[in-house]
Design a protein around this motif. Sequence first.
Motif, PDB file in Angstrom:
ATOM      1  N   ALA A 259     -89.996 -40.525  77.445  1.00 43.76           N
ATOM      2  CA  ALA A 259     -88.180 -39.870  76.422  1.00 43.76           C
ATOM      3  C   ALA A 259     -87.689 -41.410  76.664  1.00 43.76           C
ATOM      4  O   ALA A 259     -86.855 -41.627  75.418  1.00 43.76           O
ATOM      5  CB  ALA A 259     -88.398 -39.396  76.867  1.00 43.76           C
TER       6      ALA A 259
ATOM      7  N   LEU B 134     -94.573 -35.953  74.384  1.00 41.60           N
ATOM      8  CA  LEU B 134     -93.441 -34.727  75.054  1.00 41.60           C
ATOM      9  C   LEU B 134     -93.789 -33.808  75.409  1.00 41.60           C
ATOM     10  O   LEU B 134     -93.173 -33.345  76.968  1.00 41.60           O
ATOM     11  CB  LEU B 134     -91.958 -35.005  74.822  1.00 41.60           C
TER      12      LEU B 134
ATOM     13  N   THR C 128     -96.380 -42.364  65.466  1.00 44.81           N
ATOM     14  CA  THR C 128     -95.120 -42.369  65.597  1.00 44.81           C
ATOM     15  C   THR C 128     -94.125 -43.142  64.913  1.00 44.81           C
ATOM     16  O   THR C 128     -93.617 -43.341  63.828  1.00 44.81           O
ATOM     17  CB  THR C 128     -94.054 -41.815  66.916  1.00 44.81           C
TER      18      THR C 128
ATOM     19  N   MET D 143     -88.190 -39.460  64.582  1.00 46.61           N
ATOM     20  CA  MET D 143     -89.168 -40.124  65.389  1.00 46.61           C
ATOM     21  C   MET D 143     -89.030 -39.182  66.544  1.00 46.61           C
ATOM     22  O   MET D 143     -90.278 -39.524  67.668  1.00 46.61           O
ATOM     23  CB  MET D 143     -88.616 -41.093  65.826  1.00 46.61           C
ATOM     24  N   GLY D 144     -88.198 -37.914  67.413  1.00 45.24           N
ATOM     25  CA  GLY D 144     -88.319 -37.056  67.525  1.00 45.24           C
ATOM     26  C   GLY D 144     -89.667 -35.764  66.901  1.00 45.24           C
ATOM     27  O   GLY D 144     -89.392 -34.971  67.866  1.00 45.24           O
ATOM     28  N   GLU D 145     -89.339 -35.807  65.959  1.00 46.44           N
ATOM     29  CA  GLU D 145     -90.391 -34.719  65.639  1.00 46.44           C
ATOM     30  C   GLU D 145     -91.672 -34.171  66.811  1.00 46.44           C
ATOM     31  O   GLU D 145     -92.570 -35.473  66.917  1.00 46.44           O
ATOM     32  CB  GLU D 145     -91.211 -35.089  64.067  1.00 46.44           C
TER      33      GLU D 145
ATOM     34  N   MET E 242     -86.384 -46.166  68.968  1.00 47.81           N
ATOM     35  CA  MET E 242     -84.784 -45.321  68.567  1.00 47.81           C
ATOM     36  C   MET E 242     -83.564 -46.618  68.441  1.00 47.81           C
ATOM     37  O   MET E 242     -83.630 -46.856  66.770  1.00 47.81           O
ATOM     38  CB  MET E 242     -84.600 -44.211  68.833  1.00 47.81           C
TER      39      MET E 242
ATOM     40  N   GLY F 266     -93.267 -36.970  70.171  1.00 51.11           N
ATOM     41  CA  GLY F 266     -92.844 -35.648  70.835  1.00 51.11           C
ATOM     42  C   GLY F 266     -93.997 -34.274  71.420  1.00 51.11           C
ATOM     43  O   GLY F 266     -93.229 -33.666  71.538  1.00 51.11           O
TER      44      GLY F 266
ATOM     45  N   LEU G 249     -88.848 -44.336  73.836  1.00 51.27           N
ATOM     46  CA  LEU G 249     -89.146 -43.440  72.586  1.00 51.27           C
ATOM     47  C   LEU G 249     -87.482 -43.878  72.449  1.00 51.27           C
ATOM     48  O   LEU G 249     -87.249 -44.449  71.594  1.00 51.27           O
ATOM     49  CB  LEU G 249     -89.196 -42.828  72.650  1.00 51.27           C
ATOM     50  N   ILE G 250     -86.634 -43.245  72.979  1.00 45.56           N
ATOM     51  CA  ILE G 250     -85.119 -43.701  72.641  1.00 45.56           C
ATOM     52  C   ILE G 250     -84.836 -45.259  72.415  1.00 45.56           C
ATOM     53  O   ILE G 250     -84.255 -45.928  71.354  1.00 45.56           O
ATOM     54  CB  ILE G 250     -84.237 -43.082  73.641  1.00 45.56           C
TER      55      ILE G 250
END
Lengths: 352, 283, 384
Positions: B252, B235, B65, B214-216, B259, B232, B255-256
């Motif tokens: 998650a 997840l 990612t 980033m969330g793809e 980000m 993603g 990741l946040i």
Amino acid sequence: MSKTFGDVEAARDLDLRISPGEFLSFLGPSGCGKTTALRMLAGFEAPTRGDVLIDGQVVNQLEPHRRPVNMVFQSYALFPHLSVADNIGYGLRQRRPRLARSVIADKVERALETVRLSGFGKRRVWEMSGGQQQRVALARAIVNEPKLLLLDEPLAALDRKLRKEMQIELQDLQRQLGITFVLVTHDQEEALSLSDRICVMRAGRIVQVGSPQELYDCPASRYVADFVGNSNFFEGRIEEVDGALARLVTGGGQTLAGRASPGLAAGRDGCLSIRPEQIRIGSEPGPGCIEVTVQNRIFLGEHTEYLVRHGGLGNIIVLAPRQAEIGARGFEAGARAFLNWSDEAALILNPD
Amino acid sequence: MTRRERNWLLVAPAGAWFLVMLVLPLSFVFVFSFGERGPAGGYVPAFTLEQYANLPARWTAFKNTMVLAPLGTLAALLIAYPLAYQLAVRTDPRWKTLLLVLVIVPFWTSILIRSYAWIFILGGQGIPALLAALGIEDVRLIYTPFAVTVGIVYGYLPLMVFPIYVALDRLDKRLLEASSDLGARPFATFWQVTLPLSVPGVATGCMLVFILLMGEFLIPALLGGGKVFFVGNALVDLFLQSRNWAFGSAVAFTLILIMLVTVAIYMRLIARLQVRRDDVAIM
Amino acid sequence: MADNGYISKKQFIEELRRYQKGSVTRRHFLGVTGLGAATAVLGAAMPALRPSSAFAQGIGDRVVLATWPNYHDTANFDAFTDATGAFVQVNVFGSNEEMLAKLQAGGSGWDVFVPTNYTITTYVAEDLIEPLDVSKLSNYDAGAFDPRFADAGTVDGTLYAVPKNWGTTGFAVNTSHDGGKALTTWKDFFDRTMDDFSGRTMVHDYQLTTIGNALKYFGYSFNSVDPKELADAEKLLIEAKPHLFAISSDYQPAMRSGDAWLTMCWTGDGKQMNSDIPEIHYVLGREGGEIWSDYYAIPKGAPHREAAYALINHMLDPQVNAREVLAHGYPVADSRTNALLPPEILNDPILYPAQELLDALEFGAAATLTDPNRAELLARFKSA
């Protein structure tokens, strides 16, 4: 040269020679083609017909960045992302071979001095006042020492007082630098006060080129007389042309004399122009005087402007010097008054 | 009602939205990330850092990612910029609207359908068959990182084109004339005037695309053939397959966090580049 | 269609339509994308999709069914609606894991769902499934069902689920690329993947079958959760990964277009591809593999419980069930239904493999569903 945009003819048969070191203005109402003329000089537009020559060389195909010409844009077009100094040095940085950094810095510093902005180099342009931005725009152009400096309504965005100041500065600058200035303006006062020569334009054509005084005193047409300064116009038929003088009979049957402009012919329609300040106003009748009724009076400080009415000629504007009035009360609205002017002050023109 | 009360009332809907749509779910994720997986999946309340200790098990997904998001953003930028430039600067105003609509139209179609179209285009009967006809045999495109990049660039292009287009369209054309008048060749004008003044649009576009990348998970799943694995995808698997909510929440939340940190650094960099406050992007 | 011929327009449209219906394969990519859940939510949010009933017989105006794609004859649903006034709202799912995830999350709104054999004990343990009241299922005749495919419905003596269909998990191979050497085992499947089928093989995006079949390579149990055996399977999978065309349960399009030559495959997909492209053969690995059975069940808290019973009872009617088989091509365990089916279906070697092949197969075990190590293994394999 000519320029057409689609079906619109923006400039037509412009034939003009600009002398080195001259301050020339293009004057005319908006849409008269003066800006197009300027843009052809700068290279943003190519003439549809004819040539642009600089120093005897045809530059029609020369792109703007290759021309020894710089422009001060209306509302300046300063680069918002650059400092004042970087704006001014922009043109110098484009030079190939490259100029030394110190050389550029020196030149920028001198340009800042020239426009009286020393110490402002590090500022952001949007932090500057309108007048200061105007000077940055000037400095950005003159630092390149162009053969020709083009100014597109450079003072239009400034308030009246600042405009007056900048006019003086512009004139000083031009004398000091000896660069040829070409100014585009719709402000006749600006053109009159700044220019060595004025080129009056109308609907894409040049109607008259001359010094400010020539244009003021000897306008070639009613259009010029009207656009350059103020004037009273009396229409009629030309009765006689006798050398430098002519006579005209108005519709009201009044016979008026004045200098004959070139190309007048007896029997044709004509128009007499008399500047308001050339008319004398008095309370006593005399030879050659016409009697009028005062309609309105406007106090202008050094002058008083009267709007008067004459039975045959209609409304007339008179500008009386203040001097004549000291001690006197002047003329109130409704008062009777008498006007006269010398025949030499009046000019008889072909109507447009 | 005092002015202060009135002001509170005015921001209340936005505040409520923010609370319900952002703060609340995020709080759940945060709390869950310290829990444990139930015996058959789901979530069992606990306080353990085990899930965070387990993060290295998804290291590859994070690494992919963190590589894909910047590279995909860069690729989208490199393609979107010339396109936006062409549209904003070079295109006859009469055609602008039509061309802009053509840029948006794909956006009206589901990304699933569009990705499926790419499966056909990049699949054996598509471009490889064409290349084979030209004598270039055995080119494999579908289900490769290349296919994922193509899908991503294609999918997110409008998001990149629009802010740049707006920035370029608002650019005062007289600045370009001024530059040319001052002796700059066309490329120098682009480099010294156009590009710096379009930075706000570029910044906005990059931000939009980067955050979404980033969330793809959909495009890698469809065009990567399941072999290209991002956070993603990790997840989706954690919540919908292995039902490990606690670990999923930890992934998650991480990741946040990544980000937020990346975006914060990026904003600072852009702010330094930024020159005019009133030019700052249109978000 | 020849393996390297171009896909015809008709085939393209069919593929697209299948895709649009969300019915590419049985446990297809909806599971990967999580869109199954989204479909369910959308369906529930659009009341316009449901007709209002003029004559609800006390069972309500609708019944919500969570099932697999391509697994029903919609005419049977229409008949149910005509008879009862309850509209059948169908939500399709990608995997048992996804179904379980949805029920665990709560608020599914389902009335009937279709779990696979090995998941039922977990649903019971998690208290997510309703015991069935046989008195409301007049068409259910326990004696008519082959116990092999019905037993999993009963947990600790209580009936929780009744059989729907059964099938196998083998592999489909495009024989025009096998160089005359047929593939018959899971060892062949993985060895040839790393050899002459390199870049042409697909495995499921599904822990049960992908890990299970890799375990069979070594002769281990399909359901093993033994760490050493799982480590061997993981090593094999990661070794094979660079040679894979894709990890996806949506394998039909790639097999049909000729991009993929070899794939793990379920009965119905094998039958469908073989019917259209005869050189694609359906093979059961000689070492064994999965045999499975799907069931109808009612989740705890079903909003329309009476309608749920009515629907299951309707689907158990042998006449109705026979129409189902003709539509989807999966075998049934109900002898009453088989009696109504034509012999060419009952003799089809894909639907009904030879006994010695069937004997080697294993039902999936509940442990695989809940074992976190198998889930993590699959994640490592996919991210490797």
